[in-house]
Design a protein around this motif. Structure first.
Motif, PDB file in Angstrom:
ATOM      1  N   ARG A 164       0.793  -1.400   0.026  1.00 40.73           N
ATOM      2  CA  ARG A 164      -0.130   0.119   0.018  1.00 40.73           C
ATOM      3  C   ARG A 164       1.005   1.239   0.016  1.00 40.73           C
ATOM      4  NH1 ARG A 164      -4.504  -2.253   4.392  1.00 40.73           N
ATOM      5  NH2 ARG A 164      -5.897  -3.214   2.988  1.00 40.73           N
ATOM      6  N   ARG A 165       1.861   1.192   0.669  1.00 40.18           N
ATOM      7  CA  ARG A 165       2.868   2.370   0.866  1.00 40.18           C
ATOM      8  C   ARG A 165       3.421   2.775  -0.707  1.00 40.18           C
ATOM      9  NH1 ARG A 165       6.449   0.798   5.969  1.00 40.18           N
ATOM     10  NH2 ARG A 165       7.901   2.151   4.899  1.00 40.18           N
ATOM     11  N   ILE A 166       3.937   1.418  -1.199  1.00 39.31           N
ATOM     12  CA  ILE A 166       4.370   1.730  -2.805  1.00 39.31           C
ATOM     13  C   ILE A 166       3.434   2.046  -3.777  1.00 39.31           C
ATOM     14  CG2 ILE A 166       5.542   0.465  -4.549  1.00 39.31           C
ATOM     15  CD1 ILE A 166       6.755  -1.496  -2.322  1.00 39.31           C
ATOM     16  N   SER A 167       2.381   1.427  -3.481  1.00 40.38           N
ATOM     17  CA  SER A 167       1.278   1.825  -4.511  1.00 40.38           C
ATOM     18  C   SER A 167       0.824   3.401  -4.563  1.00 40.38           C
ATOM     19  CB  SER A 167      -0.098   0.826  -4.459  1.00 40.38           C
ATOM     20  OG  SER A 167      -0.769   1.018  -3.124  1.00 40.38           O
ATOM     21  N   LYS A 168       0.526   3.886  -3.327  1.00 40.41           N
ATOM     22  CA  LYS A 168       0.452   5.234  -3.384  1.00 40.41           C
ATOM     23  C   LYS A 168       1.469   5.971  -4.028  1.00 40.41           C
ATOM     24  CE  LYS A 168      -2.083   5.048   1.197  1.00 40.41           C
ATOM     25  NZ  LYS A 168      -2.223   5.353   2.579  1.00 40.41           N
ATOM     26  N   LEU A 169       2.606   5.590  -3.879  1.00 39.73           N
ATOM     27  CA  LEU A 169       3.755   6.268  -4.582  1.00 39.73           C
ATOM     28  C   LEU A 169       3.754   6.374  -6.086  1.00 39.73           C
ATOM     29  CD1 LEU A 169       6.860   5.364  -2.192  1.00 39.73           C
ATOM     30  CD2 LEU A 169       5.489   7.510  -2.336  1.00 39.73           C
ATOM     31  N   SER A 170       3.119   5.295  -6.441  1.00 40.42           N
ATOM     32  CA  SER A 170       3.015   5.188  -8.125  1.00 40.42           C
ATOM     33  C   SER A 170       2.260   6.194  -8.712  1.00 40.42           C
ATOM     34  CB  SER A 170       2.528   3.606  -8.066  1.00 40.42           C
ATOM     35  OG  SER A 170       1.109   3.620  -8.078  1.00 40.42           O
ATOM     36  N   HIS A 171       1.327   6.889  -7.963  1.00 39.37           N
ATOM     37  CA  HIS A 171       0.531   7.958  -8.722  1.00 39.37           C
ATOM     38  C   HIS A 171       1.335   9.375  -8.680  1.00 39.37           C
ATOM     39  CE1 HIS A 171      -2.520   4.765  -8.582  1.00 39.37           C
ATOM     40  NE2 HIS A 171      -2.327   4.616  -7.574  1.00 39.37           N
ATOM     41  N   GLY A 172       1.571   9.842  -9.890  1.00 33.47           N
ATOM     42  CA  GLY A 172       2.155  11.094  -9.999  1.00 33.47           C
ATOM     43  C   GLY A 172       3.300  11.281  -9.054  1.00 33.47           C
ATOM     44  N   ARG A 173       4.216  10.199  -8.930  1.00 43.25           N
ATOM     45  CA  ARG A 173       5.475  10.068  -8.242  1.00 43.25           C
ATOM     46  C   ARG A 173       6.698  10.698  -8.729  1.00 43.25           C
ATOM     47  NH1 ARG A 173       9.038   6.021  -9.444  1.00 43.25           N
ATOM     48  NH2 ARG A 173       8.524   4.987 -11.620  1.00 43.25           N
ATOM     49  N   GLN A 174       7.713  10.885  -8.064  1.00 44.28           N
ATOM     50  CA  GLN A 174       8.839  11.034  -8.812  1.00 44.28           C
ATOM     51  C   GLN A 174       9.878   9.985  -8.891  1.00 44.28           C
ATOM     52  OE1 GLN A 174      10.176  14.301  -9.587  1.00 44.28           O
ATOM     53  NE2 GLN A 174       8.003  15.119  -9.491  1.00 44.28           N
ATOM     54  N   PRO A 175      10.551   9.883  -9.885  1.00 47.40           N
ATOM     55  CA  PRO A 175      11.424   8.577 -10.036  1.00 47.40           C
ATOM     56  C   PRO A 175      12.265   8.335  -8.876  1.00 47.40           C
ATOM     57  CG  PRO A 175      11.530   9.870 -11.886  1.00 47.40           C
ATOM     58  CD  PRO A 175      10.641  10.843 -11.138  1.00 47.40           C
ATOM     59  N   GLY A 176      12.360   7.179  -8.314  1.00 46.12           N
ATOM     60  CA  GLY A 176      13.207   6.948  -7.213  1.00 46.12           C
ATOM     61  C   GLY A 176      12.489   6.954  -6.083  1.00 46.12           C
ATOM     62  N   MET A 177      11.301   7.178  -5.819  1.00 44.64           N
ATOM     63  CA  MET A 177      10.257   7.263  -4.507  1.00 44.64           C
ATOM     64  C   MET A 177      10.101   5.657  -4.153  1.00 44.64           C
ATOM     65  SD  MET A 177       8.040  10.382  -5.156  1.00 44.64           S
ATOM     66  CE  MET A 177       7.110  10.192  -3.165  1.00 44.64           C
ATOM     67  N   ALA A 178       9.841   5.021  -5.048  1.00 46.19           N
ATOM     68  CA  ALA A 178       9.642   3.535  -4.702  1.00 46.19           C
ATOM     69  C   ALA A 178      10.782   2.818  -4.165  1.00 46.19           C
ATOM     70  CB  ALA A 178       9.041   2.821  -5.778  1.00 46.19           C
ATOM     71  N   ALA A 179      11.822   3.019  -4.883  1.00 47.27           N
ATOM     72  CA  ALA A 179      13.274   2.210  -4.427  1.00 47.27           C
ATOM     73  C   ALA A 179      13.414   2.936  -3.220  1.00 47.27           C
ATOM     74  CB  ALA A 179      14.002   2.600  -5.517  1.00 47.27           C
ATOM     75  N   ALA A 180      13.270   4.107  -2.768  1.00 49.97           N
ATOM     76  CA  ALA A 180      13.663   4.888  -1.493  1.00 49.97           C
ATOM     77  C   ALA A 180      12.771   4.223  -0.605  1.00 49.97           C
ATOM     78  CB  ALA A 180      13.547   6.307  -1.749  1.00 49.97           C
ATOM     79  N   GLU A 181      11.781   3.888  -0.675  1.00 46.31           N
ATOM     80  CA  GLU A 181      10.591   3.325   0.230  1.00 46.31           C
ATOM     81  C   GLU A 181      11.057   2.043   0.409  1.00 46.31           C
ATOM     82  OE1 GLU A 181       7.876   3.536   3.078  1.00 46.31           O
ATOM     83  OE2 GLU A 181       8.386   5.138   1.636  1.00 46.31           O
ATOM     84  N   MET A 182      11.588   1.236  -0.461  1.00 47.53           N
ATOM     85  CA  MET A 182      11.984  -0.075  -0.081  1.00 47.53           C
ATOM     86  C   MET A 182      13.363  -0.057   0.611  1.00 47.53           C
ATOM     87  SD  MET A 182       9.855  -2.046  -1.884  1.00 47.53           S
ATOM     88  CE  MET A 182      10.621  -3.807  -1.953  1.00 47.53           C
TER      89      MET A 182
END
Length: 272
Positions: free
Chosen positions: A16-34
């Motif tokens: 859920r944390r990652i999927s929220k970042l997938s909308h209008g996200r800046q590149p690298g945000m999902a990797a940073a969350e991981m």
């Protein structure tokens, strides 16, 4: 035990944390969350990340899914060639997908099948059929995905008449058909204006296996175009019977075409 969404219950919060970042996200945000999640010393498996990638892809968050794959592979995880190839095609285009494919030293049957599918998605039927001929020369044994991709290519190339014989070849080879296979087969008969053959395929399938609702709505749309509203109503009722509640929303897209004929009630009103 995985839930209906294919995720273990303990995996859901991070997804859920990652999927929220997938909308209008800046590149690298999902990797940073991981990375942040790992620093919190929480368990994280390759299988779990691949499940996230597949779920993000299902909801068309392809760039985010590809970012997770980059992050995972940068930490030494094994390559998931076919999965990555499909995402590269969706995010960066078919040329980038071809470059990735040809850069691979060892190409699996699944990877070849995926490239074939990519050509189909990009409407490049001729290239796809050329690749299939190369695969035959290389004695690559077809599987369900490969046959499905091939039939899709024939449909896009304006050669629907080749799909039934391809389906028969598939059956004779003992390779299992899935819902997509039957959808493409029925669609080919509809394209060739052979509604009787399409109906026969559906009737035979009903005798041996549960029928996915998409096959019924495919037939319903064909009946609507021919103003066979009685038949379309029957097909839509069958679709509703096998749909989940969430899936019922998809049927609303074709209801307006029927309301003028007075032949279709709202599925919600019938269930009231």
């Amino acid at each position: 035990v995985p839930g209906r969404d294919g995720l273990e219950p303990s995996w859901v919060p991070l997804y859920r944390r990652i999927s929220k970042l997938s909308h209008g996200r800046q590149p690298g945000m999902a990797a940073a969350e991981m990375t942040k999640y790992l620093r919190e010393r929480r368990p994280l498996s390759e299988y779990q990340i691949v499940a996230y990638v597949r779920k993000l892809r299902k909801f068309k968050s392809n760039a985010c899914a590809l970012e997770l794959m980059d992050w995972m592979e940068s930490r030494g995880a094994k390559l998931h060639q076919a999965l990555r190839l499909g995402l590269v095609s969706k995010v960066h285009g078919i040329q980038a997908a071809e470059e990735y494919f040809w850069s691979l030293p060892d190409k699996s049957k699944e990877t070849y099948s995926c490239l074939l599918n990519c050509y189909g998605e990009h409407g490049m039927a001729c290239k796809g059929l050329e690749l299939y001929e190369k695969m035959k020369v290389m004695d690559i044994v077809p599987n369900t995905l490969l046959y499905n991709s091939l039939m899709t290519l024939y449909q896009k190339a304006g050669q629907p008449e080749k799909i039934p014989s391809t389906f028969e070849e598939m059956r004779e080879s003992g390779i299992s058909a899935n819902n997509f296979t039957y959808f493409t087969l029925i669609e080919s008969y509809i394209t060739m204006n052979d509604l009787e053959a399409a109906e026969k395929v559906l009737e035979e399938l009903e005798k041996v296996a549960p029928v996915h609702w998409s096959l019924y709505t495919l037939m319903a749309n064909s009946y609507i175009k021919l103003e066979l509203f009685g038949k379309s109503e029957v097909a839509l009722k069958k679709a509703e019977e096998v749909m989940d509640k969430a899936e019922l929303l998809s049927i609303l897209a074709i209801q307006p075409r029927l309301r003028g004929s007075g032949s279709l009630c709202s599925p919600h009103s019938r269930n009231a």
